[in-house]
Each structure stands twice: as C-alpha cells, then as structure tokens.
Design an enzyme around this catalytic site. Structure first.
Site, PDB file in Angstrom:
ATOM      1  CB  ILE A  10      27.048  17.335  28.982  1.00 22.93           C
ATOM      2  CG1 ILE A  10      28.144  16.556  28.459  1.00 22.93           C
ATOM      3  CG2 ILE A  10      25.859  17.407  28.491  1.00 22.93           C
ATOM      4  CD1 ILE A  10      27.502  15.010  27.862  1.00 22.93           C
ATOM      5  CB  CYS A  11      29.185  20.444  26.047  1.00 18.90           C
ATOM      6  SG  CYS A  11      30.324  20.466  24.809  1.00 18.90           S
ATOM      7  CG  HIS A  12      29.480  24.843  25.327  1.00 17.36           C
ATOM      8  ND1 HIS A  12      30.587  23.623  24.350  1.00 17.36           N
ATOM      9  CD2 HIS A  12      30.884  26.004  25.287  1.00 17.36           C
ATOM     10  CE1 HIS A  12      31.787  24.386  23.919  1.00 17.36           C
ATOM     11  NE2 HIS A  12      31.543  25.234  24.650  1.00 17.36           N
ATOM     12  CB  SER A  28      30.531  14.358  30.968  1.00 22.06           C
ATOM     13  OG  SER A  28      29.811  13.827  31.958  1.00 22.06           O
TER      14      SER A  28
END
Length: 168
Positions: free
Chosen positions: A102-104, A151
C-alpha cells in the site's frame, strides 16, 4: 491459519500498518513483523503506533510465510536498499504467494524489479516510477493482479484489507 510477514522499518504510515495487522490477527492468522534488526522498536511517522521487530530479514525465508504485507510511509524507502529484503520479496513472488503493498509499498517491488508487465496502484506521486518500472498504473482504491494486491493511501485501507483477507 496463514502466516503473514509484515515488512517494516521506522517512519511507516501508522494506519497502513496498524489496520491490516490488526485485521489479519482478528481473522485468526499469525502476523510477524520482519525488519532489518530483531527486537528493534519501530515508530510510525505520525507517532501513533510502534512495533517491535519479531525477526530480522536475514533470519527468514519466503517459504516460512503464506503472504507478505508492505505498509507505506517512509518504511519502504528504508527497506528497499536491503539485498535481503529484495531477495525475500523475489522468493515470495516466485512462489506465487500474495504480496500486498500500500502507498509507498510498491517501491520495494520496483527495486526488486518485479513490476514489469504487472498492473498496480500506489501513492499517486509514484505513478511515473511505477510506469518506468514497466507496470500499468491504475488510479483505483485497490488493484489485484495475480498475486499482487496494491492500494494508494490510508483511505483505501478497507478495500486493501478486504482483498488481503480474501487471499488468506
């Protein structure tokens, strides 16, 4: 019951670790925090969560786990330079096991050269990095492509957790 490895370093995005970790345990699975140094205390960038590393990456093998979760924040940036982290993620991918980032989190997949030909999402400012690594970027709350679950941000955590629990 599945064993899930959470790859973590300091300055992770607090909720992107806490929410999936708590939900995996609540669903009856075993969650282990894998970091660079065993027993190291890792603190989230918001200061709302801290965790102790269960096992050092040098002591684990992909075969020990059923899935890997890579929370975002600055944690992936701190882990992506570790050859042992990249080896672990490559072994997990080669075994076809779920990798949820998720994210980074996809920064680790970029450094492990695992995005070519894949469809993923990430923190939107990483779009160029993802595309340059050979992946198709989709700006969606969750993207599932074979064994990858990706995500964008904390607001996507419900969809991220839903898809993670489906594969466990």
């Amino acid at each position: 019951m599945s064993r899930v490895a959470f790859l973590l370093a300091s300055d992770f995005e607090d909720s992107e670790m806490k929410v999936p970790y708590d939900e995996v345990i609540k669903a009856g699975h075993q969650a282990e925090i894998i970091g660079l140094k065993e027993n190291e205390t890792l603190v989230g960038k918001q200061g709302k969560a801290s965790y102790t590393v269960d096992k050092a990456i040098s002591k684990v093998r992909a075969g020990d786990y059923d899935a890997v979760v890579i929370p975002g924040g600055s944690s992936p940036e701190n882990l992506r330079l570790s050859p042992e982290v990249l080896r672990f993620v490559k072994e997990t991918n080669n075994a076809g096991k779920p990798i949820a980032a998720i994210c980074h989190g996809p920064q680790i997949l970029i450094s492990a050269e695992l995005l070519k030909g894949r469809t993923v999402t990430s923190y939107p400012p990483l779009k160029d990095d993802v595309v340059n690594a050979g992946a198709e970027f989709k700006d969606e709350e969750v993207v599932v492509d074979h064994n990858y679950i990706t995500s964008r941000t904390p607001k996507d955590e419900p969809a991220f957790v839903r898809e993670l629990l489906k594969v466990l």
